[in-house]
Scaffold this motif. Structure first.
Motif, mmCIF file in Angstrom:
data_model
loop_
_atom_site.group_PDB
_atom_site.id
_atom_site.type_symbol
_atom_site.label_atom_id
_atom_site.label_comp_id
_atom_site.label_asym_id
_atom_site.label_seq_id
_atom_site.Cartn_x
_atom_site.Cartn_y
_atom_site.Cartn_z
ATOM 1 N N ARG A 123 18.119 6.892 -12.854
ATOM 2 C CA ARG A 123 18.882 5.729 -12.390
ATOM 3 C C ARG A 123 18.253 5.083 -11.165
ATOM 4 N NH1 ARG A 123 24.753 8.450 -12.255
ATOM 5 N NH2 ARG A 123 23.416 10.181 -11.581
ATOM 6 N N ASP A 124 17.532 5.866 -10.354
ATOM 7 C CA ASP A 124 16.906 5.313 -9.150
ATOM 8 C C ASP A 124 15.467 4.881 -9.375
ATOM 9 O OD1 ASP A 124 19.159 5.679 -7.503
ATOM 10 O OD2 ASP A 124 18.675 7.795 -7.247
ATOM 11 N N ILE A 172 5.987 5.120 -5.952
ATOM 12 C CA ILE A 172 5.410 3.875 -6.451
ATOM 13 C C ILE A 172 5.465 2.796 -5.370
ATOM 14 C CG2 ILE A 172 5.758 1.998 -8.109
ATOM 15 C CD1 ILE A 172 6.818 4.192 -10.060
ATOM 16 N N ARG A 173 6.587 2.703 -4.673
ATOM 17 C CA ARG A 173 6.787 1.638 -3.673
ATOM 18 C C ARG A 173 5.784 1.720 -2.515
ATOM 19 N NH1 ARG A 173 11.640 1.564 -0.639
ATOM 20 N NH2 ARG A 173 11.188 -0.632 -0.185
ATOM 21 N N CYS A 174 5.387 2.932 -2.141
ATOM 22 C CA CYS A 174 4.555 3.083 -0.940
ATOM 23 C C CYS A 174 3.071 2.891 -1.210
ATOM 24 C CB CYS A 174 4.794 4.449 -0.299
ATOM 25 S SG CYS A 174 4.035 5.826 -1.180
ATOM 26 N N LEU A 175 2.695 2.564 -2.450
ATOM 27 C CA LEU A 175 1.284 2.472 -2.826
ATOM 28 C C LEU A 175 0.637 1.168 -2.400
ATOM 29 C CD1 LEU A 175 1.027 3.756 -6.501
ATOM 30 C CD2 LEU A 175 -0.015 4.802 -4.492
ATOM 31 N N GLU A 199 10.264 -3.494 -10.575
ATOM 32 C CA GLU A 199 10.032 -3.897 -9.188
ATOM 33 C C GLU A 199 8.561 -3.692 -8.814
ATOM 34 O OE1 GLU A 199 13.064 -1.913 -6.870
ATOM 35 O OE2 GLU A 199 14.657 -3.090 -7.801
ATOM 36 N N GLU A 200 8.263 -2.823 -7.836
ATOM 37 C CA GLU A 200 6.883 -2.656 -7.358
ATOM 38 C C GLU A 200 5.932 -2.210 -8.462
ATOM 39 O OE1 GLU A 200 9.532 -2.474 -3.862
ATOM 40 O OE2 GLU A 200 9.529 -1.430 -5.812
ATOM 41 N N ALA A 217 12.539 14.209 -8.814
ATOM 42 C CA ALA A 217 13.672 13.320 -8.561
ATOM 43 C C ALA A 217 13.289 11.878 -8.878
ATOM 44 C CB ALA A 217 14.117 13.434 -7.107
ATOM 45 N N GLY A 218 14.181 11.152 -9.559
ATOM 46 C CA GLY A 218 13.906 9.772 -9.898
ATOM 47 C C GLY A 218 13.683 8.903 -8.682
#
Length: 354
Positions: free
Chosen positions: A262-263, A242-245, A268-269, A234-235
Motif C-alpha cells: 500500500r505504501d 526509490i525516492r532517494c535515488l 511517482e518517482e 517493507a513496502g
C-alpha cells in the motif's frame, strides 16, 4: 536424547527431543557450541510464504495456482518446525569415508538450533580464524555481499541502505569496504542505527521522525544516491529506496516481500526517474547464477565473504546481540519478538562442551 528448539507459529518456543540416524560414511557429527537463527527468512517460513499459497514450476520459473480441492477442507494445523540458520561446534564423530575433518576440529555450517548436528562433510567448513559470532554472520554477510555486487557499487558511489538487521548492517560494512564514498543507513531502531554509524555509515536516519528520502537528497546536493539497497521487506522502505535515488540510479531489492504494498507507488518517482530495479538472491538453491558468472559463482562469493571477516573488513561483533544460553533460549525468543528494539541477531551459546 539431544534436544532442539521448535515452534508452531513463532509466538512460543519449546524444547523437543529428536533422534539421530546412524552416521553415514560421508557424514560428520557435531556437538553444537554456538548457533543463531535468521529472523526475517524464518518468519516468512513460519507465517506462510508464496510456496504455501501457490506451486512453484521450476521449468517455467513461475508460481502457479494450486489445484482447487474437490471438497472444501479445513485449514491444517501448522506442524512444529525447528528454527535456526547457522551453527558452530566441535566434531565428535566422523563417518568411515570422511577425509576433511577429524574429531576435535571446530567447524561451522547451516543448521538448526539443536544440541547435536549431523551433516555430510561437504556441508561444513573449518572454523579457522573466524570467531563464533562472525561464523554465524557469514550467511547474512554473503547475502549482503551479493547485493552490493548486484548494485555494481564502485569506488566513489553514494549508497543508501534500508533495514538494518544483520543483512543490512553487513551491506553497510561491505559497501564501505568496497569504496562507497557516502553511506546512509535507515532503520527505526536506535540500536541498529548506532551500530551502522560505528561501522561505516556517514549518517543513520529514523524513518519515523523524518522524510528520509528528502534528507538523503539534501545531503547529496539534491541529487540522490547512486544505489539504494532494501533489506527490510517493507513496502514503505522500498518506496523510500526509490525516492532517494539519483536519476537512473539502481535499487537492489533483497528480501522476500513486501507482502503489503500500500505504501509503494510506482506512478511517482519510479515512473519519473527511470531507476533500475534489481532482484538480488544469493542462495544457490534458487538456481540463479551470479550476475558475473562464470567469473563469479556461489562458492567464490561465499569464500570471499569469509575472507572479509578474516581480514577485519567486516565484523559480526555487536550484530549478534543478545547472546543467551540454550536453556534460556525459548523464553528469550518470545521476549525478543515482543521487544524487537533489544536485538539485532539472536545468538545461542551451549554449555557443557569441552
Amino acid at each position: 536424547m539431544p534436544r532442539e528448539i521448535v515452534t508452531r507459529d513463532g509466538t512460543s518456543f519449546r524444547f523437543r527431543e529428536y533422534h539421530l540416524d546412524a552416521l553415514g560414511p560421508n557424514e560428520v557429527r557435531v556437538r553444537v557450541q554456538f548457533a543463531a537463527p535468521k529472523h526475517g527468512t524464518e518468519l516468512q517460513l513460519i507465517t506462510g510464504s508464496s510456496f504455501e499459497r501457490k506451486e512453484w514450476h521450476p521449468e517455467l520459473r513461475m508460481f502457479l495456482p494450486r489445484p482447487t480441492p474437490a471438497e472444501p477442507q479445513a485449514p491444517a494445523e501448522r506442524p512444529e518446525r525447528n528454527i535456526g540458520n547457522m551453527i558452530v561446534g566441535v566434531v565428535s564423530e566422523v563417518g568411515s569415508a570422511v577425509t576433511r575433518f577429524r574429531p576435535g576440529e571446530r567447524v561451522f555450517g547451516y543448521g538448526p538450533i539443536r544440541e547435536v548436528h549431523q551433516a555430510p562433510e561437504d556441508k561444513l567448513r573449518p572454523l579457522g580464524d573466524l570467531s563464533e559470532v562472525d561464523a554465524v554472520c557469514v550467511d547474512p554477510a554473503h547475502v549482503a555481499f551479493v547485493a552490493v555486487r548486484d548494485g555494481n557499487i564502485r569506488i566513489g558511489d553514494s549508497v543508501a541502505v534500508f533495514g538494518l538487521g544483520a543483512i543490512g548492517l553487513m551491506v553497510v560494512q561491505i559497501a564501505r569496504a568496497g569504496g562507497a564514498r557516502k553511506v546512509f543507513a535507515v532503520d527505526p531502531l536506535p540500536m541498529r542505527r548506532a551500530f551502522a554509524e560505528r561501522h561505516g555509515a556517514d549518517r543513520a536516519l529514523d524513518p519515523n521522525t523524518c522524510d528520509v528520502a528528502l534528507e538523503i537528497k539534501r545531503a547529496t546536493g539534491n541529487k540522490g544516491v547512486d544505489v539504494s539497497i532494501e533489506t527490510s521487506g517493507a513496502g514503505r522502505a522500498l518506496h523510500e529506496a526509490i525516492r532517494c535515488l539519483r536519476q537512473c540510479g539502481t535499487v537492489v531489492h533483497v528480501p522476500w516481500g513486501p507482502k503489503d504494498c500500500r505504501d509503494l507507488n510506482l506512478s511517482e518517482e519510479f515512473h519519473h526517474n527511470r531507476p533500475t530495479l534489481v532482484g538480488s538472491q544469493a542462495w544457490s538453491g534458487w538456481e540463479n547464477p551470479d550476475r558475473s558468472y562464470p567469473l563469479w559463482d556461489h562458492e567464490r562469493a561465499y569464500q570471499t565473504t569469509i575472507e572479509l571477516f578474516c581480514a577485519g573488513l567486516i565484523t559480526g561483533a555487536g550484530v549478534v546481540t543478545p547472546i543467551v544460553s540454550f536453556e534460556d533460549a525459548p523464553e528469550a525468543l518470545v521476549a525478543i519478538r515482543e521487544r524487537p528494539e533489544t536485538t539485532i541477531k539472536f545468538g545461542v551459546r551451549f554449555g557443557g562442551h569441552d
